[in-house]
Design a protein around this motif. Structure first.
Motif, mmCIF file in Angstrom:
data_model
loop_
_atom_site.group_PDB
_atom_site.id
_atom_site.type_symbol
_atom_site.label_atom_id
_atom_site.label_comp_id
_atom_site.label_asym_id
_atom_site.label_seq_id
_atom_site.Cartn_x
_atom_site.Cartn_y
_atom_site.Cartn_z
ATOM 1 N N TRP A 185 -0.921 -45.720 -43.516
ATOM 2 C CA TRP A 185 -2.149 -46.917 -44.278
ATOM 3 C C TRP A 185 -3.559 -46.079 -42.705
ATOM 4 C CZ3 TRP A 185 -4.338 -48.874 -47.920
ATOM 5 C CH2 TRP A 185 -3.950 -49.193 -48.625
ATOM 6 N N GLU B 31 -1.738 -61.477 -44.605
ATOM 7 C CA GLU B 31 -2.524 -63.213 -45.196
ATOM 8 C C GLU B 31 -2.946 -63.702 -44.285
ATOM 9 O OE1 GLU B 31 1.291 -64.523 -42.255
ATOM 10 O OE2 GLU B 31 1.905 -64.052 -44.456
ATOM 11 N N SER C 220 1.957 -57.071 -43.605
ATOM 12 C CA SER C 220 2.684 -56.003 -43.364
ATOM 13 C C SER C 220 3.197 -55.359 -44.167
ATOM 14 C CB SER C 220 4.368 -57.752 -44.062
ATOM 15 O OG SER C 220 3.302 -58.945 -43.850
ATOM 16 N N GLU D 290 5.536 -52.757 -46.901
ATOM 17 C CA GLU D 290 6.537 -52.358 -47.522
ATOM 18 C C GLU D 290 6.563 -51.748 -48.479
ATOM 19 O OE1 GLU D 290 6.413 -54.827 -50.588
ATOM 20 O OE2 GLU D 290 8.220 -54.432 -51.325
ATOM 21 N N LYS E 158 -1.936 -51.983 -52.841
ATOM 22 C CA LYS E 158 -1.227 -51.397 -52.992
ATOM 23 C C LYS E 158 -1.053 -49.207 -53.117
ATOM 24 C CE LYS E 158 1.239 -54.172 -55.666
ATOM 25 N NZ LYS E 158 1.777 -55.171 -56.646
ATOM 26 N N GLU F 268 -4.199 -64.448 -49.052
ATOM 27 C CA GLU F 268 -3.737 -63.870 -48.897
ATOM 28 C C GLU F 268 -3.699 -62.932 -49.812
ATOM 29 O OE1 GLU F 268 0.101 -65.842 -48.794
ATOM 30 O OE2 GLU F 268 1.305 -63.938 -49.884
ATOM 31 N N GLU F 269 -3.584 -61.366 -49.593
ATOM 32 C CA GLU F 269 -4.314 -60.211 -50.596
ATOM 33 C C GLU F 269 -2.670 -59.261 -50.565
ATOM 34 O OE1 GLU F 269 -5.867 -60.632 -52.951
ATOM 35 O OE2 GLU F 269 -7.210 -62.015 -52.465
ATOM 36 N N SER F 270 -2.866 -58.404 -51.583
ATOM 37 C CA SER F 270 -2.065 -57.311 -51.636
ATOM 38 C C SER F 270 -2.761 -56.022 -51.790
ATOM 39 C CB SER F 270 -0.897 -56.920 -52.033
ATOM 40 O OG SER F 270 0.150 -58.547 -51.950
ATOM 41 N N ASN G 256 2.968 -50.795 -49.580
ATOM 42 C CA ASN G 256 1.779 -51.572 -50.361
ATOM 43 C C ASN G 256 1.617 -52.553 -48.647
ATOM 44 O OD1 ASN G 256 2.412 -50.871 -52.401
ATOM 45 N ND2 ASN G 256 4.097 -51.664 -53.379
ATOM 46 N N LEU G 257 0.627 -53.269 -48.872
ATOM 47 C CA LEU G 257 0.043 -53.487 -47.705
ATOM 48 C C LEU G 257 -0.185 -55.230 -47.428
ATOM 49 C CD1 LEU G 257 -0.065 -52.718 -44.456
ATOM 50 C CD2 LEU G 257 -2.482 -52.155 -45.331
ATOM 51 N N HIS G 258 0.431 -56.071 -47.446
ATOM 52 C CA HIS G 258 0.218 -57.647 -47.220
ATOM 53 C C HIS G 258 -0.571 -58.180 -46.264
ATOM 54 C CE1 HIS G 258 3.093 -56.912 -50.858
ATOM 55 N NE2 HIS G 258 4.181 -56.819 -49.989
#
Ligand SMILES: *[C@@H]1O[C@H](CO)[C@@H](O)[C@H](O)[C@H]1NC(C)=O
Length: 94
Positions: free
Chosen positions: A34, A79, A65, A67, A22, A18-20, A75-77
């Motif tokens: 994005w 998983e 996801s 946010e 920003k 899982e990464e984010s 931000n882009l999470h």
């Protein structure tokens, strides 16, 4: 400084993790974007936010996801990372 920035600049990770990603801007813009550029160099829009609200989602899988806590951040999470997620991700604002 007036700018838009993405962090991290580079990311090496592993399948399944899982990464984010920003992104923030202080340009006074309401819209943030994005894009994903895949291995074939095709640039595709993923998400558009306007004033913290999602206004476009080009059927991005729900492993992604976005946010937007305020209109300066998107931000882009991600998983359960897959091989096909390996790409260049661009954030933009207008
Ligand atoms: C984007 O659209 C896909 C396909 O309709 C959906 O599964 C996913 O949950 C949506 N993502 C967001 C953040 O709304």
């Amino acid at each position: 400084d007036s700018a838009i920035s993405q962090t991290p600049k580079y990311l090496v990770t592993q399948i399944g993790k899982e990464e984010s990603l920003k992104c923030n801007q202080n340009l006074g813009h309401d819209a943030m974007y994005w894009y994903k550029q895949d291995s074939k160099k095709l640039l595709k829009i993923m998400f558009i936010y306007n004033n913290k609200e999602l206004i476009l989602n080009e059927t991005v899988p729900n492993r992604f996801s976005p946010e937007s806590p305020d209109k300066t951040h998107l931000n882009l999470h991600i998983e359960s990372l897959e091989l096909g997620d390996s790409a260049v991700y661009f954030c933009a604002s207008s």
